[in-house]
Design a protein around this motif. Structure first.
Motif, PDB file in Angstrom:
ATOM      1  N   LEU A  35       0.806  -1.052  -0.045  1.00 32.02           N
ATOM      2  CA  LEU A  35       0.056   0.058   0.062  1.00 32.02           C
ATOM      3  C   LEU A  35       1.009   1.320   0.069  1.00 32.02           C
ATOM      4  O   LEU A  35       0.646   2.297  -0.753  1.00 32.02           O
ATOM      5  CB  LEU A  35      -0.846  -0.084   1.228  1.00 32.02           C
ATOM      6  N   GLN A  36       1.864   1.095   0.692  1.00 32.36           N
ATOM      7  CA  GLN A  36       2.720   2.422   0.649  1.00 32.36           C
ATOM      8  C   GLN A  36       3.554   2.476  -0.492  1.00 32.36           C
ATOM      9  O   GLN A  36       3.863   3.540  -1.054  1.00 32.36           O
ATOM     10  CB  GLN A  36       3.690   2.316   1.941  1.00 32.36           C
ATOM     11  N   ALA A  37       3.932   1.382  -0.999  1.00 26.82           N
ATOM     12  CA  ALA A  37       4.799   1.220  -2.199  1.00 26.82           C
ATOM     13  C   ALA A  37       3.824   2.014  -3.396  1.00 26.82           C
ATOM     14  O   ALA A  37       4.358   2.391  -4.378  1.00 26.82           O
ATOM     15  CB  ALA A  37       5.076  -0.154  -2.653  1.00 26.82           C
ATOM     16  N   GLY A  40       3.765   5.580  -2.956  1.00 26.23           N
ATOM     17  CA  GLY A  40       5.050   6.303  -2.905  1.00 26.23           C
ATOM     18  C   GLY A  40       5.392   7.130  -1.761  1.00 26.23           C
ATOM     19  O   GLY A  40       5.435   6.487  -0.568  1.00 26.23           O
ATOM     20  N   GLU A  41       5.803   8.439  -1.507  1.00 28.19           N
ATOM     21  CA  GLU A  41       6.042   8.998  -0.454  1.00 28.19           C
ATOM     22  C   GLU A  41       4.919   9.755   0.236  1.00 28.19           C
ATOM     23  O   GLU A  41       5.098  10.278   1.415  1.00 28.19           O
ATOM     24  CB  GLU A  41       7.121  10.216  -1.028  1.00 28.19           C
ATOM     25  N   ARG A  42       3.712   9.739  -0.017  1.00 25.97           N
ATOM     26  CA  ARG A  42       2.552  10.260   0.237  1.00 25.97           C
ATOM     27  C   ARG A  42       2.335   9.285   1.542  1.00 25.97           C
ATOM     28  O   ARG A  42       2.116   8.165   1.532  1.00 25.97           O
ATOM     29  CB  ARG A  42       1.474  10.340  -0.408  1.00 25.97           C
ATOM     30  N   PRO A  43       1.843   9.879   2.790  1.00 20.25           N
ATOM     31  CA  PRO A  43       1.345   9.113   3.806  1.00 20.25           C
ATOM     32  C   PRO A  43      -0.113   8.558   3.610  1.00 20.25           C
ATOM     33  O   PRO A  43      -0.939   9.250   2.997  1.00 20.25           O
ATOM     34  CB  PRO A  43       1.303  10.167   4.947  1.00 20.25           C
ATOM     35  N   ILE A  44      -0.365   7.281   4.088  1.00 19.38           N
ATOM     36  CA  ILE A  44      -1.581   6.846   4.076  1.00 19.38           C
ATOM     37  C   ILE A  44      -2.401   6.951   5.460  1.00 19.38           C
ATOM     38  O   ILE A  44      -1.444   6.448   6.538  1.00 19.38           O
ATOM     39  CB  ILE A  44      -1.336   5.160   3.735  1.00 19.38           C
ATOM     40  N   SER A  45      -3.468   7.387   5.612  1.00 20.65           N
ATOM     41  CA  SER A  45      -4.185   7.510   7.043  1.00 20.65           C
ATOM     42  C   SER A  45      -4.517   5.979   7.452  1.00 20.65           C
ATOM     43  O   SER A  45      -4.417   5.070   6.618  1.00 20.65           O
ATOM     44  CB  SER A  45      -5.416   8.057   6.539  1.00 20.65           C
ATOM     45  N   ASP A  46      -4.774   5.771   8.642  1.00 21.29           N
ATOM     46  CA  ASP A  46      -4.922   4.476   9.173  1.00 21.29           C
ATOM     47  C   ASP A  46      -6.302   4.030   8.579  1.00 21.29           C
ATOM     48  O   ASP A  46      -6.707   2.763   8.467  1.00 21.29           O
ATOM     49  CB  ASP A  46      -5.083   4.532  10.702  1.00 21.29           C
ATOM     50  N   ASN A  47      -7.345   4.987   8.650  1.00 20.39           N
ATOM     51  CA  ASN A  47      -8.476   4.320   7.963  1.00 20.39           C
ATOM     52  C   ASN A  47      -8.340   3.773   6.698  1.00 20.39           C
ATOM     53  O   ASN A  47      -8.943   2.832   6.208  1.00 20.39           O
ATOM     54  CB  ASN A  47      -9.451   5.463   7.913  1.00 20.39           C
ATOM     55  N   ARG A  49      -5.704   2.662   5.205  1.00 13.22           N
ATOM     56  CA  ARG A  49      -4.990   1.368   5.140  1.00 13.22           C
ATOM     57  C   ARG A  49      -5.812   0.282   5.600  1.00 13.22           C
ATOM     58  O   ARG A  49      -5.549  -0.970   5.181  1.00 13.22           O
ATOM     59  CB  ARG A  49      -3.675   1.839   6.175  1.00 13.22           C
ATOM     60  N   GLN A  50      -6.424   0.515   6.646  1.00 10.95           N
ATOM     61  CA  GLN A  50      -7.279  -0.598   7.235  1.00 10.95           C
ATOM     62  C   GLN A  50      -8.433  -1.237   6.108  1.00 10.95           C
ATOM     63  O   GLN A  50      -8.663  -2.225   5.866  1.00 10.95           O
ATOM     64  CB  GLN A  50      -8.151  -0.272   8.356  1.00 10.95           C
ATOM     65  N   ALA A  51      -8.989  -0.151   5.599  1.00 10.61           N
ATOM     66  CA  ALA A  51      -9.972  -0.464   4.506  1.00 10.61           C
ATOM     67  C   ALA A  51      -9.277  -1.265   3.196  1.00 10.61           C
ATOM     68  O   ALA A  51      -9.919  -2.307   2.512  1.00 10.61           O
ATOM     69  CB  ALA A  51     -10.483   0.854   4.032  1.00 10.61           C
ATOM     70  N   LEU A  52      -8.161  -0.694   2.659  1.00  6.30           N
ATOM     71  CA  LEU A  52      -7.533  -1.362   1.545  1.00  6.30           C
ATOM     72  C   LEU A  52      -6.972  -2.698   2.130  1.00  6.30           C
ATOM     73  O   LEU A  52      -6.871  -3.686   1.305  1.00  6.30           O
ATOM     74  CB  LEU A  52      -6.432  -0.771   1.120  1.00  6.30           C
ATOM     75  N   THR A  53      -6.663  -2.995   3.455  1.00  7.01           N
ATOM     76  CA  THR A  53      -5.989  -4.088   3.949  1.00  7.01           C
ATOM     77  C   THR A  53      -7.181  -5.299   3.924  1.00  7.01           C
ATOM     78  O   THR A  53      -6.906  -6.395   3.487  1.00  7.01           O
ATOM     79  CB  THR A  53      -5.449  -3.879   5.272  1.00  7.01           C
ATOM     80  N   GLU A  54      -8.600  -4.942   4.405  1.00  8.54           N
ATOM     81  CA  GLU A  54      -9.408  -5.798   4.289  1.00  8.54           C
ATOM     82  C   GLU A  54      -9.918  -5.937   3.032  1.00  8.54           C
ATOM     83  O   GLU A  54     -10.449  -7.186   2.793  1.00  8.54           O
ATOM     84  CB  GLU A  54     -10.621  -5.173   5.279  1.00  8.54           C
ATOM     85  N   ARG A  55      -9.873  -5.049   2.024  1.00 11.66           N
ATOM     86  CA  ARG A  55     -10.467  -5.247   0.660  1.00 11.66           C
ATOM     87  C   ARG A  55      -9.614  -6.071  -0.025  1.00 11.66           C
ATOM     88  O   ARG A  55     -10.185  -7.113  -0.777  1.00 11.66           O
ATOM     89  CB  ARG A  55     -10.312  -3.979  -0.111  1.00 11.66           C
ATOM     90  N   TYR A  56      -8.051  -6.160   0.061  1.00 16.55           N
ATOM     91  CA  TYR A  56      -7.471  -7.100  -0.611  1.00 16.55           C
ATOM     92  C   TYR A  56      -7.034  -8.376   0.189  1.00 16.55           C
ATOM     93  O   TYR A  56      -5.964  -8.931  -0.142  1.00 16.55           O
ATOM     94  CB  TYR A  56      -6.169  -6.279  -1.013  1.00 16.55           C
ATOM     95  N   HIS A  57      -7.433  -8.627   1.546  1.00 19.06           N
ATOM     96  CA  HIS A  57      -7.085  -9.670   2.238  1.00 19.06           C
ATOM     97  C   HIS A  57      -5.801  -9.667   2.783  1.00 19.06           C
ATOM     98  O   HIS A  57      -5.248 -10.887   2.850  1.00 19.06           O
ATOM     99  CB  HIS A  57      -7.675 -11.102   1.608  1.00 19.06           C
TER     100      HIS A  57
END
Length: 308
Positions: A35-37, A40-47, A49-57
């Motif tokens: 997700l961070q890759a 790039g250098e832009r920060p990802i909010s926790d919300n 990150r959590q949504a994308l993590t669950e979406r892509y398992h």
């Protein structure tokens, strides 16, 4: 014949599962923070990150992720890229371009390589044979990463014989120079394979028998020698077609071709697992079908071969 085809298809199913499992495992083991890759250098909010993590398992174990992927694949769903686009849409855009490029490269390499190999084999140790040997050795020794920009500079920029870049919607003419570059190494291999096979077959007993029966030289070479000499070439073409479709990363990058190579390179650098595995899955299918077609062509080239 039917039993042979069914058996090969069953072997292909096992090959498909094994290949996709290995590729998925490599992508899973190589993932540090996809997700961070992607961001790039832009920060990802926790919300987010959590949504994308669950979406892509991404929080699930590897075997569970693989199970989700295979279940979707059998339903015709190649998944969603980390960029949010369906992988199937990316496949629809990239595969026709790369398939056309690979076919053009194979046709170019096969036509010139086979003709040069036949002539060199017939005129063994002659001037043409020696010149062909030097040219093929040069083509084999020069890597694509060097050959592509050199031909792009001379043929595309200085001489303006071909477009230097393909563009977003490449035409047949725009793909000619990338096809020549991509097929250069294969051309050398086809030529040497054909030349060696022709020399061996010219010494065979059936050639002497055909000459003793009074057949003309053209008929002996065109009907008997050429058909048997093409068997190793056809074998290599079947494998090479899949290799060209998979190995066009450098060529597509140099000539800005929007194909499979560019998409795979982008997916690997951004650790986009769904995109990479989806493209590789289709590549595996292409390899399996190409090898099956090559095996069936043996019986066409050599009537003595039967699949029982």
């Amino acid at each position: 014949m039917i039993r042979y085809i069914v058996r090969r298809l069953l072997q292909g199913v096992l090959t498909f599962f094994g290949a996709t499992f290995v590729v998925y495992a490599l992508m899973f083991a190589n993932q540090n923070d996809p997700l961070q890759a992607l961001a790039g250098e832009r920060p990802i909010s926790d919300n987010v990150r959590q949504a994308l993590t669950e979406r892509y398992h991404l929080n699930e174990p590897f075997i569970v992720q693989y199970g989700y992927y295979m279940r979707g694949l059998f339903q015709g769903d190649f998944g969603i890229s980390l960029t949010g686009r369906p992988v199937a849409d990316l496949l629809d855009r990239a595969w026709p371009v790369t398939a056309q490029l690979a076919v053009m490269a194979v046709v170019f390499a096969a036509l010139i390589g086979v003709v040069a190999g036949v002539v060199a084999g017939i005129r063994r140790a002659g001037i043409f044979d020696n010149i062909t040997l030097v040219i093929t050795l040069v083509l084999i020794s020069i890597p694509i990463v060097v050959l592509a920009p050199v031909l792009q500079l001379f043929l595309g920029v200085q001489l303006s014989l071909f477009p230097p870049t393909a563009g977003s919607s490449p035409s047949f003419y725009a793909l000619m120079l990338p096809a020549i570059v991509l097929g250069a190494g294969s051309l050398a291999t086809y030529s040497r394979l054909t030349r060696t096979s022709v020399v061996e077959n010219l010494r065979a007993d059936y050639v002497r028998t055909a000459k003793a029966k009074g057949l003309t030289r053209n008929r002996v070479i065109g009907v008997h020698v050429l058909r048997n000499s093409l068997i190793p070439v056809v074998t290599y073409i079947g494998v090479d077609l899949g290799s060209l479709m998979a190995g066009a990363i450098i060529t597509e990058g140099v000539f800005n071709v929007p194909g499979v190579g560019s998409a795979l390179f982008r997916g690997i650098t951004t650790e986009d697992g769904p995109l990479v595995v989806g493209f590789v899955s289709v590549l595996v299918i292409v390899f399996i079908l190409a090898n099956l077609i090559v095996d069936l062509l043996y019986a066409v080239l050599d009537p003595r071969i039967r699949y029982e």
